[in-house]
Design a protein around this motif. Structure first.
Motif, mmCIF file in Angstrom:
data_model
loop_
_atom_site.group_PDB
_atom_site.id
_atom_site.type_symbol
_atom_site.label_atom_id
_atom_site.label_comp_id
_atom_site.label_asym_id
_atom_site.label_seq_id
_atom_site.Cartn_x
_atom_site.Cartn_y
_atom_site.Cartn_z
ATOM 1 N N ALA A 158 0.837 -1.207 0.000
ATOM 2 C CA ALA A 158 0.000 0.000 0.000
ATOM 3 C C ALA A 158 0.867 1.250 0.000
ATOM 4 C CB ALA A 158 -0.931 -0.004 1.211
ATOM 5 N N GLU A 190 -12.016 10.825 -3.430
ATOM 6 C CA GLU A 190 -12.561 9.538 -3.854
ATOM 7 C C GLU A 190 -11.451 8.740 -4.522
ATOM 8 O OE1 GLU A 190 -15.559 8.511 -3.165
ATOM 9 O OE2 GLU A 190 -16.121 10.422 -2.238
ATOM 10 N N TYR A 191 -11.107 7.601 -3.928
ATOM 11 C CA TYR A 191 -9.977 6.841 -4.466
ATOM 12 C C TYR A 191 -10.355 5.382 -4.719
ATOM 13 C CZ TYR A 191 -9.685 6.773 0.660
ATOM 14 O OH TYR A 191 -9.984 6.740 1.998
ATOM 15 N N GLU A 192 -11.602 5.186 -5.184
ATOM 16 C CA GLU A 192 -12.061 3.832 -5.465
ATOM 17 C C GLU A 192 -11.200 3.153 -6.532
ATOM 18 O OE1 GLU A 192 -16.155 3.733 -6.417
ATOM 19 O OE2 GLU A 192 -16.825 4.517 -4.473
ATOM 20 N N TYR A 193 -10.697 3.933 -7.487
ATOM 21 C CA TYR A 193 -9.893 3.340 -8.560
ATOM 22 C C TYR A 193 -8.587 2.771 -8.028
ATOM 23 C CZ TYR A 193 -6.832 7.494 -8.558
ATOM 24 O OH TYR A 193 -5.934 8.491 -8.217
ATOM 25 N N ASN A 195 -8.429 0.980 -5.184
ATOM 26 C CA ASN A 195 -8.679 -0.198 -4.359
ATOM 27 C C ASN A 195 -7.961 -1.434 -4.882
ATOM 28 O OD1 ASN A 195 -10.282 1.275 -2.639
ATOM 29 N ND2 ASN A 195 -12.231 0.508 -3.430
ATOM 30 N N LYS A 196 -7.903 -1.560 -6.192
ATOM 31 C CA LYS A 196 -7.247 -2.737 -6.764
ATOM 32 C C LYS A 196 -5.738 -2.708 -6.554
ATOM 33 C CE LYS A 196 -7.036 -0.699 -11.408
ATOM 34 N NZ LYS A 196 -7.470 -0.839 -12.814
ATOM 35 N N ASP A 200 -7.173 1.765 0.486
ATOM 36 C CA ASP A 200 -8.515 2.044 0.979
ATOM 37 C C ASP A 200 -8.372 2.799 2.298
ATOM 38 O OD1 ASP A 200 -7.892 0.127 2.956
ATOM 39 O OD2 ASP A 200 -8.853 -1.478 1.817
ATOM 40 N N ARG A 203 -6.313 0.991 5.116
ATOM 41 C CA ARG A 203 -4.876 0.911 4.889
ATOM 42 C C ARG A 203 -4.211 2.280 5.051
ATOM 43 N NH1 ARG A 203 -6.316 -3.637 1.845
ATOM 44 N NH2 ARG A 203 -4.887 -5.394 2.145
#
Length: 300
Positions: A158, A190-193, A195-196, A200, A203
């Motif tokens: 991470a 917003e940092y959903e992209y 997550n992969k 998140d 972390r």
């Protein structure tokens, strides 16, 4: 009778072989001052184990003595690997002697913690940090040792991703000269992209607790810039560049994450990877915060 340093030096030379004798001289003495058995050869351990097996000691005592000997050798081997990486990674002419200026307590704590590091990739990180400390004595925050000891692979990954979000921040002054402000991870709210890639909320919170980053949940961090002195601001990521033409007052929002002093020290030796979606996400984040920009195709 030979001094302890002389005995350590001879053991280190023997362990390195004739081709590496000179390369370990200074480092062996410096580290050997704290670890008397630095450079102990595997053959010596094997001989010691054989002697224990042939002895008249009770079976339980033999078992414990042999286990301790093998454990000690493994730990010393880890320390030796880290020290050799540091020797090879340091700038030519780096002083590895006892007069280098490196704090004795820091070095002892670092090498004592390093004896548990057996993963080669992790040893590489430890060795590079040790080299940096000898190049610039007392430049490495003490908390780095604790962080390296406590961080687990998922959080290391991470943190690597956070380091990969670093954008170059450049400013152009009134005379048209480009001045580098540094690098800054720009993390949209917003940092959903991400997550992969292992990013998140949980972390980021844990990386904050470890002391690698400062993670703000109450609002973005602000970079204050004098617009009269620096009328133009540029952002660059993986070869893509934009020129910031308008932003709110002197307050340029960089997102919710900043690296700590310890984080910056470790980030120098973390491999950065390209995250293609990040540049577009940064541009969208800027637009949402009333920042106007134009794309720049010529390299600054």
């Amino acid at each position: 009778m030979a001094t302890q340093e002389e005995m350590v030096l001879e053991m280190a030379k023997a362990a390195a072989g004739s081709a590496g004798k000179e390369s370990v001289n200074k480092l062996a003495v410096a580290i050997g001052g704290f670890f008397p058995f630095f450079g102990l050869k595997h053959e010596a351990v094997s001989t010691y184990v054989e002697d224990i097996q042939k002895s008249d000691l009770p079976p339980e005592t033999k078992m414990m003595a042999i286990a301790n000997a093998k454990k000690t050798y493994k730990q010393l081997k880890n320390q030796m690997a880290i020290a050799e990486i540091a020797q090879n990674a340091a700038q030519p002419g780096t002083d590895f002697s006892l007069q280098s200026g490196v704090d004795d307590e820091w070095l002892e704590r670092f090498m004592d913690s390093g004896k548990f590091v057996s993963d080669e990739e992790v040893q590489l990180l430890w060795g590079n940090i040790l080299a940096q400390e000898f190049e610039e004595p007392n430049s490495t925050p003490p908390s780095v040792i604790r962080i390296l000891t406590e961080i687990t692979p998922p959080y290391a990954k991470a943190f690597q991703t956070v380091c990969s979000l670093m954008c170059d921040i450049l400013m152009e002054n009134a005379e048209g000269e480009i001045v580098c402000q540094g690098v800054q991870p720009i993390l949209p709210t917003e940092y959903e992209y991400l997550n992969k890639h292992g990013i998140d909320f949980l972390r980021l919170t844990e990386l904050d607790k470890l002391g690698l980053i400062s993670f703000s949940t109450s609002g973005p961090y602000i970079l204050k810039i004098d617009k009269e002195e620096y009328p133009k601001l540029y952002l660059r990521y993986e070869g893509k560049q934009i020129c910031i033409t308008q932003y709110r007052d002197k307050r340029f929002r960089t997102g919710s994450v900043q690296l700590t002093e310890a984080g910056l020290a470790i980030a120098r030796f973390v491999e950065h990877k390209s995250i293609p979606e990040h540049f577009e996400a940064v541009c969208n984040y800027l637009a949402e915060n009333n920042v106007e920009w134009t794309e720049v195709t010529t390299q600054i």
